[in-house]
Design an enzyme around this catalytic site. Structure first.
Site, PDB file in Angstrom:
ATOM      1  N   MET A 132      -7.171   9.134   9.724  1.00  0.00           N
ATOM      2  CA  MET A 132      -7.757   9.718   8.516  1.00  0.00           C
ATOM      3  C   MET A 132      -8.640  10.930   8.859  1.00  0.00           C
ATOM      4  O   MET A 132      -9.718  11.101   8.286  1.00  0.00           O
ATOM      5  CB  MET A 132      -8.604   8.664   7.770  1.00  0.00           C
ATOM      6  CG  MET A 132      -7.767   7.507   7.263  1.00  0.00           C
ATOM      7  SD  MET A 132      -8.733   6.105   6.719  1.00  0.00           S
ATOM      8  CE  MET A 132      -9.057   5.246   8.239  1.00  0.00           C
ATOM      9  N   GLY A 171       0.358  -0.800   5.793  1.00  0.00           N
ATOM     10  CA  GLY A 171       0.898   0.124   6.784  1.00  0.00           C
ATOM     11  C   GLY A 171       0.294  -0.178   8.145  1.00  0.00           C
ATOM     12  O   GLY A 171      -0.859  -0.611   8.252  1.00  0.00           O
ATOM     13  N   ASP A 230       0.822  -1.209   0.000  1.00  0.00           N
ATOM     14  CA  ASP A 230       0.000   0.000   0.000  1.00  0.00           C
ATOM     15  C   ASP A 230       0.850   1.251   0.000  1.00  0.00           C
ATOM     16  O   ASP A 230       2.042   1.206   0.264  1.00  0.00           O
ATOM     17  CB  ASP A 230      -0.802   0.042   1.307  1.00  0.00           C
ATOM     18  CG  ASP A 230      -2.039  -0.812   1.218  1.00  0.00           C
ATOM     19  OD1 ASP A 230      -2.434  -1.153   0.101  1.00  0.00           O
ATOM     20  OD2 ASP A 230      -2.606  -1.111   2.283  1.00  0.00           O
ATOM     21  N   LYS A 263      -3.946   3.201  -2.646  1.00  0.00           N
ATOM     22  CA  LYS A 263      -5.070   4.038  -3.067  1.00  0.00           C
ATOM     23  C   LYS A 263      -4.774   5.482  -2.695  1.00  0.00           C
ATOM     24  O   LYS A 263      -4.488   5.775  -1.544  1.00  0.00           O
ATOM     25  CB  LYS A 263      -6.352   3.575  -2.377  1.00  0.00           C
ATOM     26  CG  LYS A 263      -6.896   2.310  -2.989  1.00  0.00           C
ATOM     27  CD  LYS A 263      -7.935   1.684  -2.126  1.00  0.00           C
ATOM     28  CE  LYS A 263      -7.294   0.602  -1.287  1.00  0.00           C
ATOM     29  NZ  LYS A 263      -8.176  -0.056  -0.379  1.00  0.00           N
TER      30      LYS A 263
END
Ligand code: SAM
Length: 459
Positions: A384, A302, A249, A271
């Site tokens: 996030m 991760g 990733d 992504k």
């Protein structure tokens, strides 16, 4: 080569240990591991040796060394501070051809102790010939990290099946290739997991496979940690060195990826927020396809694969397709960022609980249980959360969390670009807009953040 390494069989042989201090205790432990029958001559014993003597694990003669004490022993180890006695003991033993070691006096030794990596029955001895023992210990520490802890279990399995394999193959080259495949493949991994019977079953199945029987590979869902490669687990490192293919990733750091086997194929499926280049279904399909081709696939993520990592979804599809897999946890961003910023996530005087939430925006809103979050004595960690930070702060203040509640935003935690922005709920959104940190970022909210000024150690 000044010394020839040999492995000495001591099973129930009579060994003499002279001295009863801490060095003698360490030597006694080693001799006991090798099932020796130990006599200790010393006026006084360490606590551990005293316990061993009381439990009749060693014989203790409470006195100093006397002439002819070494006779009738197979091995002599001398660990006293008395240089005169050491020299007499060494001379007497060598006159009688008894192997003798005098601690820290190589000139009086007929053999020396190596640094040992013990994965019995696999045993590795490392020696610098007595000239650089610290360097030998360093080499030992490196080997300890490289070799699976349960290597001995694999060796025992091989011993059990050795004759069957020998009878099966007519030539030694076929045998060698067979064992190399076994030691590098899923059978070895099963054995390391302690699944002895299953490993043996697969080994025997493998023996009867023809060249065109399909081999099914395996998928390892591995946590790559938050960035600093030294935060990888030993298991993750070993699997990175074993993998045929690594699917990784965006959050996997280049330093972690560099630890993979040089000739392993690498496929990036990261992504980007704006560019969903590889949808989750396609990643799942790719894992299945590669495993069915017989590949050992490391799916490297991760942090930790089970923390906002969609690890659960990926293994669900593997289960549906009957593909074997393992999950290797990694250090999640919350632990890495908090530790490297000197912010304990819980603290007796600040927080007794910690919530891990995603601040991901959906239709431009952050949908969280604000009443659950806005509680006193609680730390909130937001993954996030950069885009929704203003909304998050406003919502928490609305639910009565004080505007001056400390907030930390950590950029690229544990990497060379680790940076901590400290503010409070009222001001953090403006400060972040001004300072423009680079992703990935993690947000920690709560009184524990106030400890950063005192406990930060990474500066
Ligand atoms: C999809 S989640 C994956 C989390 C990951 N599985 C873990 O356990 O850390 C991605 C978010 O983790 C956080 N993150 C991951 N690595 C980070 C790092 N080194 N520093 C700060 N935040 C990080 C960020 O909030 C990022 O947006």
């Amino acid at each position: 080569m000044n010394y020839l390494p040999l492995f000495h069989k001591l099973d129930h042989k009579k060994c003499l240990l002279i001295g009863g201090g801490s060095v003698a205790t360490r030597k006694a432990r080693l001799l006991l591991d090798a099932h020796a029958s130990i006599t200790v001559i010393a006026p006084a014993l360490s606590e551990e040796l005293t316990q061993l003597a009381s439990a009749s694990k060693i014989t203790h003669l409470k006195r100093v060394f006397e002439a002819n004490d070494t006779l009738n022993f197979s091995l002599v180890i001398c660990a006293t501070n008395d240089k005169q006695a050491n020299s007499e003991i060494s001379t007497e033993a060598q006159l009688n051809n008894i192997p003798v070691n005098v601690v820290d006096q190589p000139q009086l030794c007929s053999f020396i102790f190596p640094a040992i990596v013990d994965r019995a029955p696999i045993t590795i001895a490392i020696s610098s010939g007595g000239v650089a023992p610290v360097l030998s210990r360093l080499v030992r520490a490196k080997l300890e990290t490289l070799l699976p802890h349960a290597l001995g279990q694999l060796a025992s399995l091989a011993a059990e099946c050795r004759q069957t394999v020998k009878d099966h193959f007519s030539n030694s080259k076929q045998r060698r290739i067979f064992w190399e495949t076994i030691f590098n493949g899923p059978v070895a991994e099963l054995s390391y997991l302690g699944k002895h019977d299953e490993a043996k079953k697969q080994l025997l199945q493998h023996l009867h496979q023809t060249e065109d029987s399909p081999t099914i590979g395996k998928v390892y869902l591995v946590g790559g940690g938050p960035g600093d490669p030294e935060l990888l687990t030993l298991k993750a490192l070993r699997l990175l060195q074993l993998a045929d293919i690594i699917i990784y990733d965006r959050l996997v750091s280049a330093e972690v990826l560099n630890l993979a086997r040089r000739d392993a194929e690498r496929i990036y499926v990261g992504k980007q927020r704006s560019d969903h280049s590889v949808p989750q279904d396609d990643i799942n399909a790719l894992l299945i396809k590669l495993a069915k081709e017989g590949k050992r696939v490391v799916r490297l993520k991760g942090g930790d694969p089970f923390m906002f990592g969609r690890g659960g979804e990926e293994i669900e599809t593997l289960i549906d397709e009957n593909i074997s897999f393992e999950v290797v946890p990694g250090i999640t961003a919350a632990s890495g960022c908090a530790s490297y910023s000197g912010i304990p996530l819980t603290h007796r005087e600040h927080a007794q609980s910690c919530m891990f939430v995603t601040g991901h925006l959906k239709d431009n809103t952050v949908n969280l249980d604000w009443d659950q979050l806005a509680k006193p004595n609680q730390t909130i960690v937001i993954y996030m959360g950069l885009m929704g930070l203003r909304q998050i702060s406003e919502k928490l203040i609305e639910r009565n969390l004080a505007g001056n509640t400390p907030v930390a935003l950590i950029q690229k935690g544990t990497t060379a670009e680790h940076r901590v922005i400290i503010s409070d709920l009222l001001h953090i959104a403006n400060k972040v807009e001004e300072l423009k940190p680079k992703p990935p970022t993690l947000i920690i909210i709560g009184s524990v953040v106030s400890l950063h000024s005192k406990l930060n150690w990474t500066h």
